[in-house]
Design a protein around this motif. Structure first.
Motif, PDB file in Angstrom:
ATOM      1  N   GLN A 183       0.914  -1.232  -0.232  1.00 26.51           N
ATOM      2  CA  GLN A 183       0.055   0.000   0.149  1.00 26.51           C
ATOM      3  C   GLN A 183       0.823   1.184   0.081  1.00 26.51           C
ATOM      4  O   GLN A 183       1.796   1.353   0.513  1.00 26.51           O
ATOM      5  N   VAL A 184       0.412   2.065  -0.779  1.00 25.61           N
ATOM      6  CA  VAL A 184       1.360   3.189  -1.033  1.00 25.61           C
ATOM      7  C   VAL A 184       1.216   4.220   0.357  1.00 25.61           C
ATOM      8  O   VAL A 184       0.143   4.251   1.083  1.00 25.61           O
ATOM      9  N   GLN A 185       2.502   4.754   0.843  1.00 26.03           N
ATOM     10  CA  GLN A 185       2.667   5.418   2.206  1.00 26.03           C
ATOM     11  C   GLN A 185       3.081   6.812   1.693  1.00 26.03           C
ATOM     12  O   GLN A 185       4.234   6.928   1.004  1.00 26.03           O
ATOM     13  N   LEU A 186       2.399   7.838   2.320  1.00 23.55           N
ATOM     14  CA  LEU A 186       2.773   9.354   1.943  1.00 23.55           C
ATOM     15  C   LEU A 186       2.852   9.905   3.619  1.00 23.55           C
ATOM     16  O   LEU A 186       1.877   9.870   4.290  1.00 23.55           O
ATOM     17  N   VAL A 187       4.194  10.455   3.987  1.00 27.50           N
ATOM     18  CA  VAL A 187       4.286  10.923   5.250  1.00 27.50           C
ATOM     19  C   VAL A 187       4.747  12.320   5.233  1.00 27.50           C
ATOM     20  O   VAL A 187       5.964  12.718   4.782  1.00 27.50           O
ATOM     21  N   GLU A 188       3.749  13.321   5.596  1.00 29.72           N
ATOM     22  CA  GLU A 188       4.329  14.791   5.633  1.00 29.72           C
ATOM     23  C   GLU A 188       4.829  14.980   6.929  1.00 29.72           C
ATOM     24  O   GLU A 188       4.554  14.379   8.045  1.00 29.72           O
ATOM     25  N   SER A 189       5.741  16.199   6.530  1.00 32.15           N
ATOM     26  CA  SER A 189       6.411  16.646   7.961  1.00 32.15           C
ATOM     27  C   SER A 189       6.855  18.050   7.663  1.00 32.15           C
ATOM     28  O   SER A 189       6.839  18.475   6.437  1.00 32.15           O
ATOM     29  N   GLY A 190       7.369  18.868   8.475  1.00 35.22           N
ATOM     30  CA  GLY A 190       7.712  20.277   8.319  1.00 35.22           C
ATOM     31  C   GLY A 190       6.796  21.316   8.301  1.00 35.22           C
ATOM     32  O   GLY A 190       7.155  22.507   8.218  1.00 35.22           O
ATOM     33  N   GLY A 191       5.601  20.787   8.945  1.00 41.06           N
ATOM     34  CA  GLY A 191       4.638  22.078   9.253  1.00 41.06           C
ATOM     35  C   GLY A 191       5.197  22.784  10.499  1.00 41.06           C
ATOM     36  O   GLY A 191       6.115  22.612  11.227  1.00 41.06           O
ATOM     37  N   GLY A 192       4.158  23.836  10.974  1.00 44.06           N
ATOM     38  CA  GLY A 192       4.501  24.488  12.124  1.00 44.06           C
ATOM     39  C   GLY A 192       4.044  25.811  12.070  1.00 44.06           C
ATOM     40  O   GLY A 192       2.964  26.052  11.615  1.00 44.06           O
ATOM     41  N   LEU A 193       4.144  26.726  13.522  1.00 48.94           N
ATOM     42  CA  LEU A 193       3.832  27.731  13.420  1.00 48.94           C
ATOM     43  C   LEU A 193       4.804  29.040  13.104  1.00 48.94           C
ATOM     44  O   LEU A 193       5.852  28.903  13.251  1.00 48.94           O
ATOM     45  N   VAL A 194       4.636  29.772  12.177  1.00 48.78           N
ATOM     46  CA  VAL A 194       5.358  31.019  11.466  1.00 48.78           C
ATOM     47  C   VAL A 194       4.669  32.075  11.656  1.00 48.78           C
ATOM     48  O   VAL A 194       3.245  32.265  11.498  1.00 48.78           O
ATOM     49  N   GLN A 195       5.328  33.405  11.654  1.00 52.10           N
ATOM     50  CA  GLN A 195       4.856  34.680  11.630  1.00 52.10           C
ATOM     51  C   GLN A 195       4.537  35.073  10.231  1.00 52.10           C
ATOM     52  O   GLN A 195       5.159  34.448   9.163  1.00 52.10           O
ATOM     53  N   PRO A 196       3.623  36.110  10.102  1.00 50.84           N
ATOM     54  CA  PRO A 196       3.417  36.383   8.749  1.00 50.84           C
ATOM     55  C   PRO A 196       4.422  36.861   7.868  1.00 50.84           C
ATOM     56  O   PRO A 196       5.580  37.462   8.528  1.00 50.84           O
ATOM     57  N   GLY A 197       5.001  36.641   6.601  1.00 48.45           N
ATOM     58  CA  GLY A 197       6.122  36.903   6.034  1.00 48.45           C
ATOM     59  C   GLY A 197       7.251  35.926   6.141  1.00 48.45           C
ATOM     60  O   GLY A 197       8.226  35.916   5.398  1.00 48.45           O
ATOM     61  N   GLY A 198       7.109  34.756   7.114  1.00 48.40           N
ATOM     62  CA  GLY A 198       7.866  33.819   7.094  1.00 48.40           C
ATOM     63  C   GLY A 198       7.969  32.903   6.038  1.00 48.40           C
ATOM     64  O   GLY A 198       6.913  32.631   5.065  1.00 48.40           O
TER      65      GLY A 198
END
Length: 114
Positions: A1-16
């Protein structure tokens, strides 16, 4: 079965900036059409950016000039470079693979707030 794992999101200020990634496995990544979608609270999921196996790209009007989708076929990984982020970019971002059927990752939260 295909697996897709996201990472790298988060909280950032506008313009970031942020650079989520999507690690794919159990699929022929190099020939697959891949994409990033997002879904904000109370809204439908929408396409942010797509990239074909040949490297052609397309973007939603709202992110053109700010976001860049790319892929590293040697690492089976999809990226989304997001610059000049705005509060309206806040959403869960999902990786998508189209291989006859659609496959989705679990999503990564991106929050743009001061």
């Amino acid at each position: 079965q295909v697996q897709l794992v996201e990472s790298g999101g988060g909280l950032v200020q506008p313009g970031g900036s942020l650079r989520p990634s999507c690690a794919a496995s159990r699929m022929r990544f190099s020939i697959a059409a891949m994409g990033w979608y997002r879904q904000a609270p109370g809204k439908q999921r929408e396409l942010v950016a797509g990239i074909t196996g040949g490297g052609s790209t397309n973007y939603a009007d709202s992110v053109k000039g700010r976001f860049t989708i790319s892929r590293d076929n040697a690492k089976n990984t999809l990226y989304l470079q997001m610059n000049s982020l705005k509060p309206e970019d806040t959403a869960i971002y999902y990786c998508n693979a189209k291989i006859i059927s659609n496959y989705w990752g679990q999503g990564t939260q991106v929050t743009v707030s001061s």
